[in-house]
Design an enzyme around this catalytic site. Structure first.
Site, PDB file in Angstrom:
ATOM      1  N   ASP A  61       5.690 -58.972 143.817  1.00 25.49           N
ATOM      2  CA  ASP A  61       4.982 -58.161 142.823  1.00 25.49           C
ATOM      3  C   ASP A  61       5.703 -58.376 141.500  1.00 25.49           C
ATOM      4  OD1 ASP A  61       3.974 -56.234 141.113  1.00 25.49           O
ATOM      5  OD2 ASP A  61       4.038 -54.615 142.585  1.00 25.49           O
ATOM      6  N   ASN A  88       1.272 -67.547 137.507  1.00 22.22           N
ATOM      7  CA  ASN A  88      -0.185 -67.426 137.421  1.00 22.22           C
ATOM      8  C   ASN A  88      -0.677 -65.983 137.460  1.00 22.22           C
ATOM      9  OD1 ASN A  88      -3.103 -68.422 137.889  1.00 22.22           O
ATOM     10  ND2 ASN A  88      -2.679 -67.138 139.683  1.00 22.22           N
ATOM     11  N   TYR A 163      -5.858 -57.821 126.403  1.00 23.45           N
ATOM     12  CA  TYR A 163      -5.712 -59.067 127.159  1.00 23.45           C
ATOM     13  C   TYR A 163      -5.350 -60.237 126.247  1.00 23.45           C
ATOM     14  CZ  TYR A 163      -6.878 -63.222 129.833  1.00 23.45           C
ATOM     15  OH  TYR A 163      -6.823 -64.458 130.430  1.00 23.45           O
ATOM     16  N   LYS A 167      -1.781 -62.580 125.925  1.00 27.44           N
ATOM     17  CA  LYS A 167      -1.688 -64.035 126.058  1.00 27.44           C
ATOM     18  C   LYS A 167      -1.056 -64.665 124.813  1.00 27.44           C
ATOM     19  CE  LYS A 167      -3.317 -64.322 130.199  1.00 27.44           C
ATOM     20  NZ  LYS A 167      -2.430 -64.703 131.329  1.00 27.44           N
ATOM     21  N   THR A 198     -14.261 -66.128 138.885  1.00 29.95           N
ATOM     22  CA  THR A 198     -13.461 -65.461 139.914  1.00 29.95           C
ATOM     23  C   THR A 198     -13.752 -63.965 139.839  1.00 29.95           C
ATOM     24  OG1 THR A 198     -11.544 -65.009 138.491  1.00 29.95           O
ATOM     25  CG2 THR A 198     -11.621 -67.171 139.557  1.00 29.95           C
TER      26      THR A 198
END
Length: 240
Positions: A61, A88, A163, A167, A198
């Site tokens: 984790d 990832n 988000y 990044k 996904t």
């Protein structure tokens, strides 16, 4: 690549992470599926093994200060070396289901912290914990799964305040790792898989997980004179 080459992929029990592990395994690497849930990790290993891939799993984790060093110790005991680390694991955080946006004017700070903890701090936790094992490799490679949505130049897609900013942060820390390792064999880069279908995005992407994995795999198998500290997608360098 030989079976002695070990690759750890975080968040590898599904989606792009699984496709990355699968692709590296097909190149002959011994892949380790990093997964928060041990059952999910075991299931992914079974699916990989059914394809003839040398695979195993480790409970990991990336947000847990106990889980990460424990995983590194386990890998040390099992293999002694990690040749490839693919950071990832990542989350998008909540967003408007209609506009797909995260409005910066209404950002919940706890949600922002949660996203950054996974997408950035998690990368630092894992990288630093696994670094002693990477340093034992003759050709260590670190690839951080990022996004062109973190590009200050392109600014693609909807407004995703949390988000996209995470990044951007990840791209920045990637550069600093690359600078720190400039005179060592450790090569660090970031990869943008593109909009992959996904459960991360409700399967709304236009690319398959295998297509998304390709830029990551390319960076994970760079020659010793390969680029360092960049962000790359399937077409090459992403300006950011």
């Amino acid at each position: 690549m030989t079976s002695a080459t070990t690759a750890l992929v975080t968040g590898a029990n599904k989606g792009i992470g699984f496709a990355i592990a699968q692709s590296l395994g097909r190149l002959g690497m011994r892949v380790v599926v990093g997964a928060r849930d041990t059952a999910a990790g075991s299931d992914a290993v079974a699916r990989l093994a059914a394809q003839g891939i040398d695979a195993s799993s480790v409970q990991l984790d990336v947000t847990d200060d106990a889980s990460v060093p424990a995983a590194a110790r386990e890998l040390d005991e099992r293999f002694g070396t990690v040749d490839v680390l693919v950071n990832n694991a990542g989350i998008s955080g909540s967003f408007d289901p209609v506009t797909w946006e995260q409005d910066p004017t209404t950002t919940d700070l706890d949600e922002l912290r949660r996203i950054v903890d996974t997408n950035v701090y998690g990368v630092v936790r894992v990288t630093n914990a696994v670094l002693p094992l990477l340093r034992r490799s003759s050709a260590p490679r670190i690839v951080n799964t990022s996004s062109s949505m973190g590009s200050l130049t392109r600014q693609p897609g909807p407004v995703m305040a949390a988000y996209s900013s995470s990044k951007t942060f990840l791209n920045g820390i990637t550069v600093q790792y690359a600078r720190a390792f400039a005179d060592t064999p450790v090569i660090v880069n970031a990869a943008c898989p593109g909009l992959v279908a996904t459960d991360f995005n409700g399967f709304a992407g236009d690319r398959t997980p295998e297509q998304g994995a390709a830029p990551v795999v390319r960076l994970a198998t760079l020659p010793d004179d390969g680029p360092r500290g960049g962000l790359f997608d399937e077409d090459g360098v992403v300006p950011w």
